[in-house]
Design an enzyme around this catalytic site. Structure first.
Site, PDB file in Angstrom:
ATOM      1  CG  ASP A 119       3.988  -9.527   4.998  1.00  0.00           C
ATOM      2  OD1 ASP A 119       4.530 -10.512   5.522  1.00  0.00           O
ATOM      3  OD2 ASP A 119       2.885  -9.098   5.364  1.00  0.00           O
ATOM      4  NE  ARG A 136      -2.279  -4.214  -0.634  1.00  0.00           N
ATOM      5  CZ  ARG A 136      -1.745  -3.681   0.451  1.00  0.00           C
ATOM      6  NH1 ARG A 136      -0.774  -4.339   1.084  1.00  0.00           N
ATOM      7  NH2 ARG A 136      -2.142  -2.520   0.918  1.00  0.00           N
ATOM      8  CG  ASP A 148      -0.492  -0.298   9.372  1.00  0.00           C
ATOM      9  OD1 ASP A 148      -1.207   0.673   9.045  1.00  0.00           O
ATOM     10  OD2 ASP A 148      -0.742  -1.461   9.032  1.00  0.00           O
ATOM     11  N   GLY A 186       0.812  -1.208   0.000  1.00  0.00           N
ATOM     12  CA  GLY A 186       0.000   0.000   0.000  1.00  0.00           C
ATOM     13  C   GLY A 186       0.845   1.257   0.000  1.00  0.00           C
ATOM     14  CE  LYS A 188       5.098   0.257   1.869  1.00  0.00           C
ATOM     15  NZ  LYS A 188       3.744  -0.410   1.681  1.00  0.00           N
ATOM     16  CB  THR A 189       4.221   0.092   7.030  1.00  0.00           C
ATOM     17  OG1 THR A 189       2.893  -0.071   7.542  1.00  0.00           O
ATOM     18  CG2 THR A 189       5.190  -0.025   8.175  1.00  0.00           C
TER      19      THR A 189
END
Length: 554
Positions: A177, A146, A206, A82, A203-204
């Site tokens: 992941d 993805r 979250d 994402g 990167k994220t």
């Protein structure tokens, strides 16, 4: 033709800041290597899986001599997973460093994520393309995807593309992941006897890709500021209209970092932290009781409104529901063919009910039909339930309303409860990056090149000391295997980078916990407002409260 906004034009001119060491002549930056490292868990299994790349040392940069930096290189870059604010600046930093070292070097962008390297679909990035994306949000410069590189055939395809393109290195920009994929690809290339390097970028939004050396994943700063602006707007509306309880579900499948940071910024009445729910072995009923208690006490003060933050992954952290989901994931992985034959939702629910065992069956049957159906939706690429589709906030609204109705009948509650649900997710993923993320991402891109120039592979770019101004940042890299453990995916144990959860003994959570009892009853809202790109440092150049609290206590 796409029109360019005034803000976008202005952001093109922003000059990202770099750590001092990588501002130097790139041929004078050496990687200093420390002692061999170990994985966070399951070390023997991981040593066998990563024979060539396990146990590499941590790399730090210092002034020295590296004539290899200036040689002509061809590098491929992949955006994976994402979007997160700042991804374009990673590519810009990588491109600028590559060209600074040698103008003849080439950067190609594989299109639409890892599928691009499997299908050999790419574009060559040039000055014009790069300049059109500086300091902008999104991943649209090359697109993302993805696709997982996990089968022998896929690894061979990636290797074939890298050979055909005559690549010196591949840079993978992604989350835990995606960077697990990077580690596996680095190992595969090494076993092939090739010198093609693989470097990862953290990167994220979250915020769950972090450790002592990766202090923040990029995008978290911008995303939490966007969400906090929206939450603050809702809080202002709540105290203006005096009539709604707002249940806000926030991104964060596997950790509650976003919810915690937004709570620190906005001071809602309730913020549920999934990690605390698991640690205290809380039931769904206990969470409902906690929310209901706040509603009742505020009603006694005449406050028939409030704001509640709910992490999207909460339902997996409630032990009784988490156990159910684990059995569901295994069941639907092993008996997928039989499950797919069922024609309607009721048949699926009945079939699953007949297959589940013990307490898991009781919990599943007790849930509303809508939540049961959401638990059975298509799995994500890793075989897990897609928690972003589970409307946990609606479940909580329904259960709180039922509890309040009972209390009212008993004469223990005389307020009004009108609830509105929200989900804040995509609103922040492609936002214009904050100054922090613009700087941090550009520095990560530069750092990736310096790791490549020092002939390292299987590393994650690292920039540290992030709560300080960029002039105090330190760049380097850590081996990807250092962050790994074994986890169950699709019913089988697989190597993955361990997600970083909220630490209940950490300063950010303790700060929140010390104030939440007051927030639950009183109206203590704060209104951060929109991200500011220009102005004094305390307005436009501050990191997250999480980062500041973590580093103030070190």
């Amino acid at each position: 033709m796409q029109k360019i906004s005034a803000l976008q034009k202005a952001r093109y001119g922003y000059i990202p800041k770099l750590p001092p060491v990588i501002q130097e002549d790139l041929s004078k930056i050496q990687a200093q290597l420390g002692e061999p490292t170990e994985a966070v868990a399951d070390r023997e299994e991981l040593k066998k899986l990563f024979e060539k790349t396990y146990g590499k040392p941590i790399a730090t940069f210092s002034r020295g001599s590296n004539p290899d930096a200036s040689k002509k290189r061809k590098v491929g870059v992949i955006l994976s997973g994402g979007p997160a604010p700042g991804g374009h600046n990673v590519i810009c930093g990588l491109y600028d460093a590559l060209k600074k070292a040698n103008r003849e070097s080439v950067l190609i962008g594989f299109k639409n994520g890892p599928a691009g390297i499997l299908e050999n679909e790419y574009i060559e990035l040039n000055d014009k393309i790069i300049n059109d994306y500086r300091n902008t949000g999104g991943f649209d410069i090359i697109g993302s995807g993805r696709t997982k590189i996990e089968t022998p055939k896929q690894f061979e395809q990636a290797f074939k593309t890298a050979q055909e393109q005559q690549l010196d290195a591949v840079v993978i920009i992604g989350g835990d992941d995606s960077n697990t994929n990077a580690a596996l690809l680095a190992e595969f290339f090494a076993k092939k006897g090739t010198n093609i390097q693989v470097i990862g970028i953290p990167k994220t939004i979250d915020g769950d890709l972090k450790n002592q050396y990766i202090e923040a994943s990029f995008g978290f700063d911008t995303a939490t500021k966007v969400y906090s602006e929206l939450i603050g707007n809702i809080e202002r509306d709540a105290i203006s209209s005096h009539k709604y309880w707002h249940f806000i579900r926030l991104m964060g499948r596997s950790a509650s970092h976003i919810a915690l940071e937004c709570a620190l910024q906005t001071q809602p009445n309730i913020c549920i932290i999934s990690e605390e729910v698991r640690a205290k072995n809380m039931t769904l009923a206990q969470i409902v009781d906690q929310i209901t208690d706040s509603v009742v006490k505020r009603a006694e003060k005449g406050y028939n409104y409030g704001v509640i933050l709910v992490p999207e992954g909460l339902i997996e952290f409630i032990p009784e529901v988490g156990n159910l989901i684990e059995e569901l994931n295994t069941l639907l992985a092993k008996e997928a063919a039989e499950f797919e034959k069922l024609e309607d939702t009721k048949a699926q629910i009945d079939w699953v009910s007949s297959k589940l065992t013990g307490r898991n069956k009781d919990v599943f049957v007790s849930l509303p039909a809508g939540i049961q159906a959401q638990l059975l939706m298509d799995r994500d690429p890793h075989g897990n339930v897609q928690v972003s589709r589970i409307e946990t906030e609606k479940l909580l609204i329904e259960m709180v309303a039922t509890k309040l109705k009972k209390l009212k009948a008993e004469g223990k509650y005389n307020g009004k409860f009108s609830a509105i649900n929200h989900f804040f997710g995509y609103e922040a993923r492609c936002a214009f990056p904050s100054n922090f993320d613009a700087d941090y991402c550009y520095a990560l891109g530069f750092t990736a090149f310096v790791l490549i120039a020092n002939n390292l592979t299987g590393y994650l770019a690292s920039v540290r000391n992030l709560s300080r101004p960029a002039s105090d940042w330190e760049a380097g890299g850590i081996p990807l295997t250092m962050m790994m453990n074994m986890e169950k995916r699709h019913g089988e144990m697989k190597p993955v980078i361990r997600k970083a959860l909220v630490e209940l003994d950490g300063a950010p959570f303790k700060t929140f916990a010390s104030q939440r009892d007051e927030w639950a009853v009183e109206t203590c809202y704060q209104f951060p407002g929109a991200i500011q790109y220009y102005g004094p440092d305390d307005v436009c150049n501050q990191p997250t409260k999480t980062l500041k609290l973590e580093q103030e206590t070190e």
